[in-house]
Design a protein around this motif. Structure first.
Motif, PDB file in Angstrom:
ATOM      1  N   ARG A  71      62.995 -39.687  56.440  1.00  0.00           N
ATOM      2  CA  ARG A  71      62.546 -40.387  57.652  1.00  0.00           C
ATOM      3  C   ARG A  71      62.082 -39.450  58.757  1.00  0.00           C
ATOM      4  O   ARG A  71      62.014 -39.846  59.918  1.00  0.00           O
ATOM      5  CB  ARG A  71      63.678 -41.263  58.223  1.00  0.00           C
ATOM      6  N   ASN A  72      61.810 -38.173  58.423  1.00  0.00           N
ATOM      7  CA  ASN A  72      61.497 -37.184  59.450  1.00  0.00           C
ATOM      8  C   ASN A  72      62.612 -37.096  60.482  1.00  0.00           C
ATOM      9  O   ASN A  72      62.390 -36.833  61.656  1.00  0.00           O
ATOM     10  CB  ASN A  72      60.164 -37.501  60.140  1.00  0.00           C
ATOM     11  N   GLN A  73      63.829 -37.364  60.010  1.00  0.00           N
ATOM     12  CA  GLN A  73      64.992 -37.270  60.901  1.00  0.00           C
ATOM     13  C   GLN A  73      66.012 -36.303  60.333  1.00  0.00           C
ATOM     14  O   GLN A  73      66.578 -35.512  61.072  1.00  0.00           O
ATOM     15  CB  GLN A  73      65.614 -38.656  61.092  1.00  0.00           C
ATOM     16  N   ALA A  74      66.229 -36.376  59.016  1.00  0.00           N
ATOM     17  CA  ALA A  74      67.178 -35.476  58.367  1.00  0.00           C
ATOM     18  C   ALA A  74      66.395 -34.364  57.661  1.00  0.00           C
ATOM     19  O   ALA A  74      65.473 -34.653  56.908  1.00  0.00           O
ATOM     20  CB  ALA A  74      68.011 -36.253  57.353  1.00  0.00           C
ATOM     21  N   PHE A  75      66.779 -33.118  57.955  1.00  0.00           N
ATOM     22  CA  PHE A  75      66.044 -31.984  57.384  1.00  0.00           C
ATOM     23  C   PHE A  75      67.010 -31.052  56.649  1.00  0.00           C
ATOM     24  O   PHE A  75      67.935 -30.509  57.265  1.00  0.00           O
ATOM     25  CB  PHE A  75      65.327 -31.207  58.488  1.00  0.00           C
ATOM     26  N   GLY A  76      66.801 -30.893  55.345  1.00  0.00           N
ATOM     27  CA  GLY A  76      67.607 -29.943  54.589  1.00  0.00           C
ATOM     28  C   GLY A  76      66.971 -28.573  54.716  1.00  0.00           C
ATOM     29  O   GLY A  76      65.775 -28.441  54.482  1.00  0.00           O
TER      30      GLY A  76
ATOM     31  N   VAL B  18      71.871 -29.211  43.220  1.00  0.00           N
ATOM     32  CA  VAL B  18      71.495 -28.370  44.354  1.00  0.00           C
ATOM     33  C   VAL B  18      71.718 -29.170  45.632  1.00  0.00           C
ATOM     34  O   VAL B  18      71.218 -30.287  45.769  1.00  0.00           O
ATOM     35  CB  VAL B  18      70.033 -27.916  44.269  1.00  0.00           C
ATOM     36  N   MET B  19      72.499 -28.589  46.527  1.00  0.00           N
ATOM     37  CA  MET B  19      72.779 -29.237  47.794  1.00  0.00           C
ATOM     38  C   MET B  19      71.943 -28.553  48.866  1.00  0.00           C
ATOM     39  O   MET B  19      71.620 -27.374  48.772  1.00  0.00           O
ATOM     40  CB  MET B  19      74.274 -29.097  48.085  1.00  0.00           C
ATOM     41  N   SER B  20      71.546 -29.337  49.870  1.00  0.00           N
ATOM     42  CA  SER B  20      70.837 -28.729  50.989  1.00  0.00           C
ATOM     43  C   SER B  20      71.582 -29.095  52.269  1.00  0.00           C
ATOM     44  O   SER B  20      71.936 -30.250  52.484  1.00  0.00           O
ATOM     45  CB  SER B  20      69.407 -29.248  51.049  1.00  0.00           C
ATOM     46  N   ARG B  21      71.844 -28.089  53.084  1.00  0.00           N
ATOM     47  CA  ARG B  21      72.526 -28.324  54.358  1.00  0.00           C
ATOM     48  C   ARG B  21      71.565 -29.111  55.263  1.00  0.00           C
ATOM     49  O   ARG B  21      70.413 -28.726  55.420  1.00  0.00           O
ATOM     50  CB  ARG B  21      72.837 -26.961  54.987  1.00  0.00           C
ATOM     51  N   VAL B  22      72.078 -30.188  55.814  1.00  0.00           N
ATOM     52  CA  VAL B  22      71.191 -31.105  56.532  1.00  0.00           C
ATOM     53  C   VAL B  22      71.431 -31.016  58.037  1.00  0.00           C
ATOM     54  O   VAL B  22      72.576 -31.068  58.492  1.00  0.00           O
ATOM     55  CB  VAL B  22      71.412 -32.555  56.058  1.00  0.00           C
ATOM     56  N   ALA B  23      70.342 -30.855  58.765  1.00  0.00           N
ATOM     57  CA  ALA B  23      70.417 -30.859  60.224  1.00  0.00           C
ATOM     58  C   ALA B  23      69.627 -32.048  60.752  1.00  0.00           C
ATOM     59  O   ALA B  23      68.610 -32.425  60.190  1.00  0.00           O
ATOM     60  CB  ALA B  23      69.828 -29.567  60.778  1.00  0.00           C
TER      61      ALA B  23
END
Lengths: 467, 361
Positions: free
Chosen positions: B117-122, B251-256
């Motif tokens: 949603r162009n809100q959560a970025f890994g 594979v996990m991506s840290r989300v900001a």
């Protein structure tokens, strides 16, 4: 816009531009109407497509509702929510309600319709939630197992971003296609107008390139719609040609007819001035006078003939009472001849005699006929003028009869020609009957020369009564 | 540092000093990431943005989620940016409307799975791996796949009993994510879980706890560990080996994300841009304990070199509503019940005190 002000105040407009503008306007309105229709359809289509997804999700959740020891449990399937990521940017909400509406799992504060009767059939509705309009589905399943008996209801909601995107995608692709179609249509209209106007361009080019002496009619293979224009144009050319011919004939006639009497006049005057004898003077002057009178009469008749011909070309017929006109002409003639022994009789046998005619030409014709009757008749001439019913009901005859010698039937045709003079000893222009005939032609009247009751000439003009 | 960069930094510093009117913005970052692991990234960001000071708070992922919820509900939220490796919890926060939208050329360059949603970025690429004690496995076959591990646990119970460590899924949001994604990814995950239970698996709050015990010889194998920390540790410590499972590797991506109520939106956007920019990703790859996600970064700790170095089927966990499923109250209770029934019967659980919350919305 489509008109331009030209000097002289005439507003001119371009047919092409006006047609194109009006077509564009109409098509634009059509486009808008179709656009609204497509928008409604696209919205429905998008709702239909994504409602299927929502229902799939709610069904798969319902399938994982079960009871154990009197409690309703839900094992939320991974696919139930994962399948909703088909709408990649949309947020997802759900809840499961047990019998008697008890919240079991999921979002606790989802909106519910005020009245909902549990049913296996999916019920869709839009409602604002979490700051957005959300599309919800409600679907129920009757559970009867392990001490549970009642309806379990699943509610799944999804924001409308993908639906909106699909609606606009459908709308814009449809409108795009429509716009292309409309532009093609307008292009065809433009080409069509050009093609339709092409014959006009051809005709005007041909007219421009014509030599001033070319009076051939147009042979343009014009379409049916343009044919009247071409015909009118050809008729105009014909008339113009006729006018020019008449003018040339007049100039030639005038030159030819006037030149000789003028020369004779000049010769008499020359001889008079050279002679030393008074008797010869008198004789020459008398002759010169006679030539002068002849010249005046000839000129008058020439101008009269030209005038009648011209009026005939310009077609200026108007309703008039023939009896009134005839009477006035006779009265004027009688007044001019009051000093002679000639007698006139005037009989009007009609109550009214309305025809379409040109008063000036008719008067000229009657005056010529009366002059002729006087000129060729004896001194105690009786000129009878009669207005009467013709052979048929719609005909009015004007009959003028004298007591002169008449014209032999074999010569009558010749007498109508210009400058044909059957009695050279009588001073005349040879134009009198030609003028009458020209007037008859203008009025579509019939000119007949016949024997008079007293042996003289009877001239009959048969006019058509005004309907 | 090259002379050029020094000059640039000096100039920036001078400008910052000569323009005292420019107030310092304090960007509040709440994050479930070791401060030490991310410190170089923050320092670089602050150097490049002299007007911004980063106020970094480290929390455990479940606590972070709970705290943010509460603070938000009470209108006392001060966080501008939330960072967590618990992709599911982050997804739920975004789904519930706590994030704001941001688009830039840097967010556009992210792979689709690491963005929602162009809100959560890994912004990282962290494989889920196994770590082992090289000494213990001398003369022993390494379990290179999930299936091989399940088999070896059954075939060599004595070797493994009490010596395998993994996350306590009740205490760690990240551990719960890994375990549940195993269930999504593999049909044999339940059997592996059962085998782990039979082998008296020990559970811990964090990857570092497991790595420490490998070092000491208390454990021989760690399962479902955070690849970034494990690889970094293995770099430093030659006694530790890493297995990137060959059948599949999550594979996990840290989300900001930027909080919808962020007070320092511009600074927050610059921070997101920095995290995703080549410059920020370079720092992540070269100086931090994390692994850069941008495929164009060439460094040992970048997605492309990890993919090149290890022959495996990498399965990134995609951001999206699917991640909400295991957060469902009933689903979670059900899963934990099953997990406990398999892990607990054979021995006591080594975990921090406190019942890990079933996070209620």
């Amino acid at each position: 816009m489509s008109t331009t002000e030209v000097p002289g105040g005439v507003r001119r407009y371009s047919l092409r531009r006006r047609l194109l503008l009006r077509m564009s306007g109409a098509l634009l309105i059509l486009l808008l109407l179709i656009g609204v229709g497509v928008w409604i359809y696209a919205r429905k289509a998008a709702d239909y497509a994504y409602d299927q997804l929502l229902e799939g999700s709610s069904l798969s959740i319902l399938g994982q509702v079960y009871a154990r020891d009197g409690k309703v449990l839900v094992d939320l399937p991974y696919a139930a929510l994962n399948m909703l990521s088909q709408a990649p940017d949309d947020r997802v909400f759900y809840q499961v309600l047990g019998p008697s509406g008890k919240h079991l799992t999921g979002y606790k504060d989802l909106p519910l319709p005020t009245r909902y009767k549990p049913s296996a059939k999916a019920h869709f509705f839009d409602r604002p939630y979490s700051g957005e309009t959300v599309r919800f589905v409600l679907q129920s399943r009757h559970l009867t197992e392990q001490g549970v008996d009642g309806w379990v209801t699943v509610e799944v909601g999804q924001t409308r971003i993908a639906r909106r995107a699909m609606t606009y995608r459908l709308l814009f692709s449809a409108l795009g296609m429509l716009t292309v179609v409309i532009l093609c249509g307008l292009a065809f209209v433009g080409i069509g107008i050009n093609r339709a106007l092409a014959p006009l361009t051809t005709i005007s080019r041909e007219l421009r390139q014509r030599s001033p002496t070319d009076f051939q009619p147009f042979q343009a293979d014009a379409p049916m719609e343009i044919t009247p224009l071409v015909d009118t144009l050809n008729a105009f050319i014909r008339r113009l040609h006729g006018n020019l011919d008449a003018m040339q004939v007049f100039i030639a006639d005038a030159a030819h007819q006037i030149r000789t009497p003028l020369a004779t006049l000049q010769a008499h005057l020359d001889m008079a001035s050279r002679s030393r004898e008074p008797e010869e003077w008198q004789e020459r002057i008398d002759r010169a006078q006679d030539r002068g009178r002849h010249l005046i009469r000839l000129t008058n008749q020439l101008l009269s003939h030209a005038m009648v011909n011209h009026r005939g070309e310009s077609q200026t017929l108007a309703p008039l009472d023939l009896g009134e006109l005839l009477k006035r002409t006779v009265v004027e003639t009688v007044r001019d001849r009051a000093h002679t022994k000639i007698e006139f009789a005037y009989h009007n046998r009609l109550d009214e005699a309305w025809i379409d005619g040109d008063a000036l030409s008719l008067k000229e014709a009657f005056r010529n006929l009366l002059d002729n009757a006087i000129k060729y008749g004896p001194d105690n001439n009786l000129v009878t003028v009669e207005l009467r019913q013709g052979h048929s009901a719609d005909q009015i005859d004007v009959r003028i009869e004298d007591q002169g010698p008449g014209i032999e039937p074999g010569l009558r045709e010749r007498s109508l020609k210009r400058f044909e003079r059957l009695q050279p000893q009588v001073s005349g222009s040879g134009l009198g009957l030609a003028i009458v005939e020209a007037v008859a032609v203008i009025h579509d009247a019939q000119l007949t020369l016949a024997d008079g009751h007293e042996g003289g000439l009877a001239v009959i003009l048969s006019f058509r009564r005004r309907s | 540092m090259s002379p050029l960069i020094k000059t640039v930094l000096a100039t920036v510093f001078l400008v910052a000093v000569t323009l005292p009117a420019e107030a310092i913005t304090t960007l509040v970052v709440k994050s479930a990431t070791d401060t030490a692991a991310i410190q170089p990234v923050i320092e670089d960001f602050e150097t490049l943005n002299p007007g911004i000071h980063v106020d970094y708070h480290e929390l455990e992922s479940n606590d972070l989620d709970r705290q943010f919820h509460q603070a938000y509900a009470n209108h006392t939220s001060t966080a501008d940016i939330i960072i967590s490796p618990a992709m599911d919890l982050q997804t739920r926060l975004v789904n519930d409307g706590y994030a704001q939208t941001y688009q830039s050329r840097y967010t556009a360059s992210l792979p689709a799975w690491a963005k929602w949603r162009n809100q959560a970025f890994g912004f990282t690429f962290e494989p889920v791996v196994m770590a082992y004690s090289k000494a213990a496995f001398r003369g022993h076959t390494l379990p290179l796949t999930h299936a091989a591990l399940a088999r070896q646990l059954r075939e060599h119970p004595d070797f493994y009993r009490g010596k395998v460590g993994t996350y306590d899924v009740r205490a760690s949001g990240l551990g719960y994510l890994f375990a549940t994604q195993d269930a999504v990814q593999s049909s044999t995950s339940a059997r592996l879980l059962e085998s782990l239970g039979r082998s008296d698996v020990k559970t811990y709050c964090c990857t570092s706890d497991v790595l420490n015990r490998l070092d000491k010889g208390t454990l021989v194998l760690g399962y479902n560990l955070l690849g970034s920390y494990a690889l970094a540790q293995a770099e430093k410590d030659p006694r530790i080996g890493i297995i990137v499972p060959q059948d599949y590797t999550l594979v996990m991506s840290r989300v900001a994300f930027i909080s919808a109520r962020a007070k320092h939106v511009n600074a927050a956007r610059r921070f997101i841009d920095f995290l995703l920019s080549p410059a920020g990703q370079h720092v992540i790859a070269n100086s931090s304990a994390l692994i850069a996600i941008r495929p164009d970064i060439q460094a040992p700790m970048s997605a492309s070199s990890i993919r090149k170095r290890y022959d495996s089927s990498f399965q990134p966990i995609p951001l999206g509503p699917g991640l909400l499923v295991y957060l469902d109250q009933m689903k979670r209770a059900h899963y934990l019940e099953e997990w406990e029934s398999m892990i607990l019967p054979l021995g006591p659980v080594h975990t921090k005190e406190g019942r890990p919350g079933v996070v209620q919305k």
